[in-house]
Design an enzyme around this catalytic site. Structure first.
Site, mmCIF file in Angstrom:
data_model
loop_
_atom_site.group_PDB
_atom_site.id
_atom_site.type_symbol
_atom_site.label_atom_id
_atom_site.label_comp_id
_atom_site.label_asym_id
_atom_site.label_seq_id
_atom_site.Cartn_x
_atom_site.Cartn_y
_atom_site.Cartn_z
ATOM 1 C CB SER A 244 -0.925 0.001 1.225
ATOM 2 O OG SER A 244 -0.187 -0.166 2.424
ATOM 3 C CG HIS B 169 -1.063 3.948 4.149
ATOM 4 N ND1 HIS B 169 -1.686 3.443 5.271
ATOM 5 C CD2 HIS B 169 -0.662 2.870 3.414
ATOM 6 C CE1 HIS B 169 -1.670 2.116 5.207
ATOM 7 N NE2 HIS B 169 -1.046 1.748 4.091
#
Length: 284
Positions: free
Chosen positions: A39, A265
């Site tokens: 990711s 993230h």
């Protein structure tokens, strides 16, 4: 004489035909660029999503690989996918995907990847454990450290390191002419200061999580060195840009109050920063 003249004339005709058949300015084929991984490399949370990719992968059109490919005019095959671990290089991650290694070939020129954080659920498991420890031991200094000790580090050294090392060896086998670049993870949290409430872990557990990430990046560095792979060290570039920093400074979004739909993230700034480091590595 006629025979000699005839042969001379035929030679001219053949030469002209050959000259016409070969372009005067040969067009170089674009660089064949393959991006693999999880990711962080897929750019989960950064919009817009890349077209014609599995929705569950949440691959971004603005992830670092897309940015690098556009800048350099490369032909990009990006199979990075949220949640991927090293096992997903060899087998489909879920229905509708193929093993990521299927994207590799002897004609691949460049291969980039970010991988290792999902092996043994290192990132998600450690964050969940430390958030839970704070919730159940309010006021404690380092409950997560006390509960888990070296268990996460042990998984990295015993399992993740050999898995990443083998994956890199297999990439070199499948793409023997490619420049292979593996990127370490940017810092999620600072070295010591509190991240509450945006990353709700106890003050004493902040360095615990930071050291865990250092262990993972060191393992990736070691696997790269063992396989003649280029390592991009994002821990140096990302210092001071962790998720606890203000908007416009941070390259990673916090767990709570994030400015994108996938927390903890890299944001658009983070993906651009990774792209810059990869571009420098390619130039080098």
């Amino acid at each position: 004489m006629r025979i000699g003249t005839h042969r001379f004339g035929l030679g001219i005709v053949v030469s002209v035909i050959v000259a016409l058949a070969i372009p005067s300015h040969a067009t170089a084929s674009p660089i064949e660029y393959v991006n693999l991984g999880d990711s962080f490399g897929a750019g989960n949370g950064v919009l817009p999503l890349a077209p014609n990719t599995p929705l569950r992968c949440l691959q971004s059109e603005q992830n670092f690989a897309h940015l690098v490919a556009r800048e350099q005019g490369s032909s990009l095959t990006d199979v990075s996918c949220g949640g991927a671990a090293t096992d997903d290089f060899y087998a489909p991650q879920f229905e509708g995907t193929r093993p990521q290694f299927d994207a590799l070939s002897p004609s691949s020129d460049v291969v980039t990847l970010m991988i290792g954080g999902n092996d043994n659920s290192v990132f998600s498991g450690a964050i969940a454990a430390c958030v839970s420890a704070l919730a159940t031991h309010a006021g404690a200094f380092d409950p997560c450290t006390q509960q888990n000790g070296s268990s996460f580090d042990d998984k990295i050294l015993d399992s993740t390191l050999p898995a990443v090392r083998q994956a890199l060896r297999d990439i070199h086998t499948r793409a023997p002419e490619a420049k292979v670049i593996i990127i370490g993870y940017p810092w999620l949290i600072p070295a010591a200061s509190t991240c509450e409430p945006s990353v709700p872990v106890a003050l004493g557990d902040v360095p615990y999580l930071r050291n865990l990430q250092a262990t993972l990046n060191d393992a990736i560095r070691e696997a790269a060195a063992d396989t003649d792979t280029t390592f991009v060290d994002m821990s140096v570039a990302s210092e001071g840009h962790d998720s606890c920093q203000p908007v416009g400074v941070r390259w990673v979004e916090p767990l709570l109050f994030a400015d994108q739909f996938v927390p903890l993230h890299p944001n658009a700034l983070g993906e651009a920063a990774i792209a810059a480091e990869v571009t420098d590595a390619l130039a080098g």
